[in-house]
Design a protein around this motif. Structure first.
Motif, PDB file in Angstrom:
ATOM      1  N   ARG A 282      -2.408  -6.404   3.146  1.00  0.00           N
ATOM      2  CA  ARG A 282      -2.326  -5.103   2.599  1.00  0.00           C
ATOM      3  C   ARG A 282      -0.934  -4.372   3.006  1.00  0.00           C
ATOM      4  NH1 ARG A 282      -6.902  -3.010   4.997  1.00  0.00           N
ATOM      5  NH2 ARG A 282      -7.996  -3.950   3.366  1.00  0.00           N
ATOM      6  N   THR A 286       2.148  -3.863   0.175  1.00  0.00           N
ATOM      7  CA  THR A 286       2.152  -2.597  -0.515  1.00  0.00           C
ATOM      8  C   THR A 286       3.521  -1.827   0.224  1.00  0.00           C
ATOM      9  OG1 THR A 286       0.951  -1.769   1.627  1.00  0.00           O
ATOM     10  CG2 THR A 286      -0.165  -2.128  -0.764  1.00  0.00           C
ATOM     11  N   LYS A 287       4.017  -2.429   1.511  1.00  0.00           N
ATOM     12  CA  LYS A 287       5.060  -1.772   2.144  1.00  0.00           C
ATOM     13  C   LYS A 287       6.374  -2.380   2.159  1.00  0.00           C
ATOM     14  CE  LYS A 287       2.241   1.282   4.773  1.00  0.00           C
ATOM     15  NZ  LYS A 287       1.742   1.677   6.119  1.00  0.00           N
TER      16      LYS A 287
END
Length: 346
Positions: A282, A286-287
């Motif tokens: 995750r 996403t980052k």
């Protein structure tokens, strides 16, 4: 009641022990199969495999009177020596697929008197006579007569033992060169076999685990340990499998920054982190997805067997994202409640 003698099949032992002809006492070598403890009722929230095992064990079984275990520990396999099977010394043949470094079953059967043919293509040994009665062949079993490959590459070496074992592709395209390669290993507990093997191979290994009670230290010339876990944020949190305590975790990006490796090739990223791989996926996707361009291979133990279908789906949605970032699935091996997967990025 008459008795007869036959060897206890324990490697290294030369003792003989007598047992009654019709019923063997319960023990570590010979047990009455009807007295072996069955799987407890698993309840409605158990995994499908556990339920299937429970239903199978409820069925009527063959009442073996001389049920013998050949081998030690993980290599132990049960064998019925009842006379109906005619398993006579010096007149029996055993085919054994899958050895790794555990020869105890094969050696025990060899000492019993059987001719044993042992087969395993993963331990990187040539065909040879292992002992008087044990012959080794560098060959595996499959439904196809070919090397196990994916996209032109193949797993050609396993590093580590048993639960700690991970497949690594050493094909020239990946340039895993002793003295130049780097490995990040998340999730140790007390299983160091993968990290030690990669260190002995010549790679610099950075090992991480906040749960084993160890402080940061230099385990060997090539292995540096950090009491730190991986997650989606820099924090302290509860971890799956640990009943008490909060453990220090950090983001993958922060860990690379700490090591000074944000622009460094990571030849192998290993994860065995008891569902914390969800947090890693995750966070990275996403980052900081750009960090994946420096990773050549990922070996991960996926803990996806759960009664909650929603959590099961959470794992699998990330795998197409790995493909989008250039990773190809090289291997996926199913075990009880988990999958050992290896992705490569040429």
């Amino acid at each position: 009641m008459t008795t007869r003698s036959f060897p206890v099949p324990r490697v290294g032992g030369e003792r003989e022990q007598s047992y009654p002809d019709e019923r063997g006492p319960r023990g570590t070598q010979i047990v009455n199969q009807w007295n072996v403890k069955r799987t407890k009722n698993p309840g409605k929230n158990a995994s499908p495999f556990y339920l299937a095992q429970y239903e199978y064990e409820k069925q009527k079984q063959y009442p073996c009177m001389k049920f013998v275990y050949f081998g030690i520990g993980d290599g132990s396999k049960g064998v019925c020596l009842d006379s109906v099977f005619n398993l006579n010394k010096d007149d029996c043949l055993v085919l054994s697929f899958g050895i790794s470094k555990d020869w105890t079953f094969d050696e025990a059967f060899g000492k019993f008197g059987c001719k044993v043919v042992s087969l395993d293509p993963t331990i990187r040994k040539e065909d040879h006579q292992h002992s008087k009665n044990v012959r080794f062949l560098n060959l595996g079993i499959s439904n196809k007569n070919e090397s196990r490959k994916s996209g032109g590459w193949t797993i050609n070496r396993y590093f580590g033992l048993r639960d700690g074992r991970k497949g690594v592709c050493l094909d020239p395209v990946f340039e895993i060169i002793p003295g130049q390669c780097r490995v990040l290993s998340f999730g140790i507990c007390k299983e160091w076999s993968f990290d030690d093997a990669m260190g002995e191979f010549g790679c610099k290994v950075y090992s991480f685990d906040p749960t084993n009670g160890m402080a940061d230290h230099q385990r060997s010339p090539n292995i540096r340990f950090y009491s730190l876990g991986i997650g989606r944020a820099k924090t302290k949190q509860k971890l799956t499998g640990m009943k008490k305590g909060l453990f220090k975790v950090d983001r993958y990006e922060n860990i690379l920054y700490m090591l000074g490796m944000t622009n460094t090739t990571i030849d192998y990223l290993k994860m065995d982190v008891e569902k914390s791989e969800l947090g890693f996926f995750r966070d990275v996707f996403t980052k900081s997805p750009y960090l994946l361009k420096n990773v050549r291979q990922i070996g991960m133990e996926l803990h996806h067997t759960t009664s909650k279908l929603a959590k099961h789906r959470m794992f699998w949605k990330y795998f197409p994202m790995l493909k989008c970032h250039g990773f190809k699935l090289l291997e996926a091996r199913r075990y009880f409640g988990r999958t050992e997967a290896v992705w490569v990025r040429p």
